[in-house]
Design a protein around this motif. Structure first.
Motif, PDB file in Angstrom:
ATOM      1  N   ILE A  17      37.534  46.309  35.881  1.00 23.56           N
ATOM      2  CA  ILE A  17      36.952  45.185  35.143  1.00 23.56           C
ATOM      3  C   ILE A  17      37.903  43.989  35.168  1.00 23.56           C
ATOM      4  N   GLY A  18      39.181  44.249  34.981  1.00 21.12           N
ATOM      5  CA  GLY A  18      40.162  43.164  34.977  1.00 21.12           C
ATOM      6  C   GLY A  18      40.210  42.401  36.286  1.00 21.12           C
ATOM      7  N   ARG A  19      40.141  43.126  37.391  1.00 23.31           N
ATOM      8  CA  ARG A  19      40.230  42.464  38.694  1.00 23.31           C
ATOM      9  C   ARG A  19      38.885  41.975  39.190  1.00 23.31           C
ATOM     10  N   ALA A  20      37.841  42.796  39.090  1.00 27.14           N
ATOM     11  CA  ALA A  20      36.544  42.436  39.665  1.00 27.14           C
ATOM     12  C   ALA A  20      35.743  41.484  38.782  1.00 27.14           C
ATOM     13  N   ARG A  21      35.833  41.635  37.490  1.00 23.20           N
ATOM     14  CA  ARG A  21      34.996  40.830  36.601  1.00 23.20           C
ATOM     15  C   ARG A  21      35.759  39.692  35.910  1.00 23.20           C
ATOM     16  N   LEU A  22      36.985  39.949  35.500  1.00 19.01           N
ATOM     17  CA  LEU A  22      37.742  38.924  34.781  1.00 19.01           C
ATOM     18  C   LEU A  22      38.539  38.030  35.720  1.00 19.01           C
ATOM     19  N   GLY A  23      38.630  38.413  36.989  1.00 20.48           N
ATOM     20  CA  GLY A  23      39.282  37.562  37.980  1.00 20.48           C
ATOM     21  C   GLY A  23      40.794  37.574  37.955  1.00 20.48           C
ATOM     22  N   LEU A  24      41.393  38.586  37.366  1.00 18.32           N
ATOM     23  CA  LEU A  24      42.847  38.666  37.365  1.00 18.32           C
ATOM     24  C   LEU A  24      43.321  39.082  38.757  1.00 18.32           C
ATOM     25  N   ALA A  25      44.489  38.602  39.153  1.00 17.22           N
ATOM     26  CA  ALA A  25      44.924  38.724  40.539  1.00 17.22           C
ATOM     27  C   ALA A  25      45.480  40.089  40.913  1.00 17.22           C
ATOM     28  N   SER A  26      46.067  40.800  39.971  1.00 13.00           N
ATOM     29  CA  SER A  26      46.712  42.063  40.344  1.00 13.00           C
ATOM     30  C   SER A  26      46.571  43.089  39.223  1.00 13.00           C
ATOM     31  N   ASP A  27      46.817  44.344  39.588  1.00 11.99           N
ATOM     32  CA  ASP A  27      46.811  45.412  38.591  1.00 11.99           C
ATOM     33  C   ASP A  27      47.885  45.159  37.538  1.00 11.99           C
ATOM     34  N   ARG A  28      49.006  44.649  37.976  1.00 10.75           N
ATOM     35  CA  ARG A  28      50.104  44.371  37.040  1.00 10.75           C
ATOM     36  C   ARG A  28      49.675  43.339  35.997  1.00 10.75           C
ATOM     37  N   GLU A  29      48.972  42.308  36.452  1.00 10.84           N
ATOM     38  CA  GLU A  29      48.503  41.279  35.540  1.00 10.84           C
ATOM     39  C   GLU A  29      47.522  41.861  34.514  1.00 10.84           C
ATOM     40  N   VAL A  30      46.660  42.765  34.947  1.00 15.01           N
ATOM     41  CA  VAL A  30      45.705  43.411  34.046  1.00 15.01           C
ATOM     42  C   VAL A  30      46.452  44.271  33.026  1.00 15.01           C
ATOM     43  N   MET A  31      47.394  45.054  33.493  1.00  9.92           N
ATOM     44  CA  MET A  31      48.091  45.990  32.609  1.00  9.92           C
ATOM     45  C   MET A  31      49.037  45.293  31.630  1.00  9.92           C
ATOM     46  N   ARG A  32      49.362  44.033  31.865  1.00  7.47           N
ATOM     47  CA  ARG A  32      50.220  43.308  30.932  1.00  7.47           C
ATOM     48  C   ARG A  32      49.447  42.815  29.705  1.00  7.47           C
ATOM     49  N   LEU A  33      48.117  42.826  29.785  1.00  6.64           N
ATOM     50  CA  LEU A  33      47.302  42.429  28.640  1.00  6.64           C
ATOM     51  C   LEU A  33      47.321  43.528  27.588  1.00  6.64           C
ATOM     52  N   THR A  34      47.303  43.118  26.332  1.00  7.37           N
ATOM     53  CA  THR A  34      47.113  44.119  25.287  1.00  7.37           C
ATOM     54  C   THR A  34      45.652  44.545  25.314  1.00  7.37           C
ATOM     55  N   LEU A  35      45.354  45.693  24.761  1.00 10.46           N
ATOM     56  CA  LEU A  35      43.975  46.169  24.739  1.00 10.46           C
ATOM     57  C   LEU A  35      43.091  45.197  23.956  1.00 10.46           C
ATOM     58  N   LYS A  36      43.629  44.629  22.886  1.00 10.55           N
ATOM     59  CA  LYS A  36      42.883  43.660  22.082  1.00 10.55           C
ATOM     60  C   LYS A  36      42.557  42.413  22.905  1.00 10.55           C
ATOM     61  N   ASP A  37      43.523  41.893  23.653  1.00 10.89           N
ATOM     62  CA  ASP A  37      43.307  40.712  24.493  1.00 10.89           C
ATOM     63  C   ASP A  37      42.323  41.030  25.622  1.00 10.89           C
ATOM     64  N   PHE A  38      42.460  42.201  26.226  1.00 10.73           N
ATOM     65  CA  PHE A  38      41.549  42.605  27.289  1.00 10.73           C
ATOM     66  C   PHE A  38      40.120  42.656  26.768  1.00 10.73           C
ATOM     67  N   MET A  39      39.910  43.279  25.608  1.00 10.33           N
ATOM     68  CA  MET A  39      38.563  43.416  25.060  1.00 10.33           C
ATOM     69  C   MET A  39      37.989  42.052  24.659  1.00 10.33           C
ATOM     70  N   ALA A  40      38.822  41.152  24.166  1.00  8.10           N
ATOM     71  CA  ALA A  40      38.346  39.809  23.817  1.00  8.10           C
ATOM     72  C   ALA A  40      37.876  39.074  25.072  1.00  8.10           C
ATOM     73  N   ARG A  41      38.648  39.181  26.150  1.00  8.67           N
ATOM     74  CA  ARG A  41      38.245  38.547  27.411  1.00  8.67           C
ATOM     75  C   ARG A  41      36.988  39.185  27.969  1.00  8.67           C
ATOM     76  N   TYR A  42      36.882  40.494  27.864  1.00  8.01           N
ATOM     77  CA  TYR A  42      35.718  41.202  28.386  1.00  8.01           C
ATOM     78  C   TYR A  42      34.459  40.836  27.602  1.00  8.01           C
ATOM     79  N   GLN A  43      34.568  40.717  26.280  1.00 12.34           N
ATOM     80  CA  GLN A  43      33.412  40.329  25.471  1.00 12.34           C
ATOM     81  C   GLN A  43      32.976  38.903  25.793  1.00 12.34           C
ATOM     82  N   ALA A  44      33.934  38.006  26.016  1.00 11.26           N
ATOM     83  CA  ALA A  44      33.590  36.636  26.420  1.00 11.26           C
ATOM     84  C   ALA A  44      32.889  36.649  27.770  1.00 11.26           C
TER      85      ALA A  44
END
Length: 76
Positions: A17-44
């Motif tokens: 979801i982080g790479r394909a839908r949210l447009g983040l560039a790398s796995d590292r960039e996705v994993m640096r997000l907190t779960l709360k921040d990830f879910m907020a971006r995903y809901q948006a």
């Protein structure tokens, strides 16, 4: 019991979801997000996706949607 559901986190889903839908560039960039921040971006993302799908299904544009909302607000 509050822990009746499986509490494991599916990191492969988060990475996808982080790479394909949210447009983040790398796995590292996705994993640096907190779960709360990830879910907020995903809901948006989900809200924008729903609006865009509705517009596509109704064969309309953002401008037409805005005009319609303004007309509906005039009644109040």
């Amino acid at each position: 019991m509050p822990f009746d559901t499986d509490p494991t986190i599916d990191f492969s889903w988060i990475l996808f979801i982080g790479r394909a839908r949210l447009g983040l560039a790398s796995d590292r960039e996705v994993m640096r997000l907190t779960l709360k921040d990830f879910m907020a971006r995903y809901q948006a993302y989900q809200q924008v996706f729903d609006v865009e799908n509705m517009l596509r299904a109704n064969n309309t544009t953002y401008a037409a949607m805005k005009r319609k909302q303004e007309q509906e607000e005039e009644w109040f």
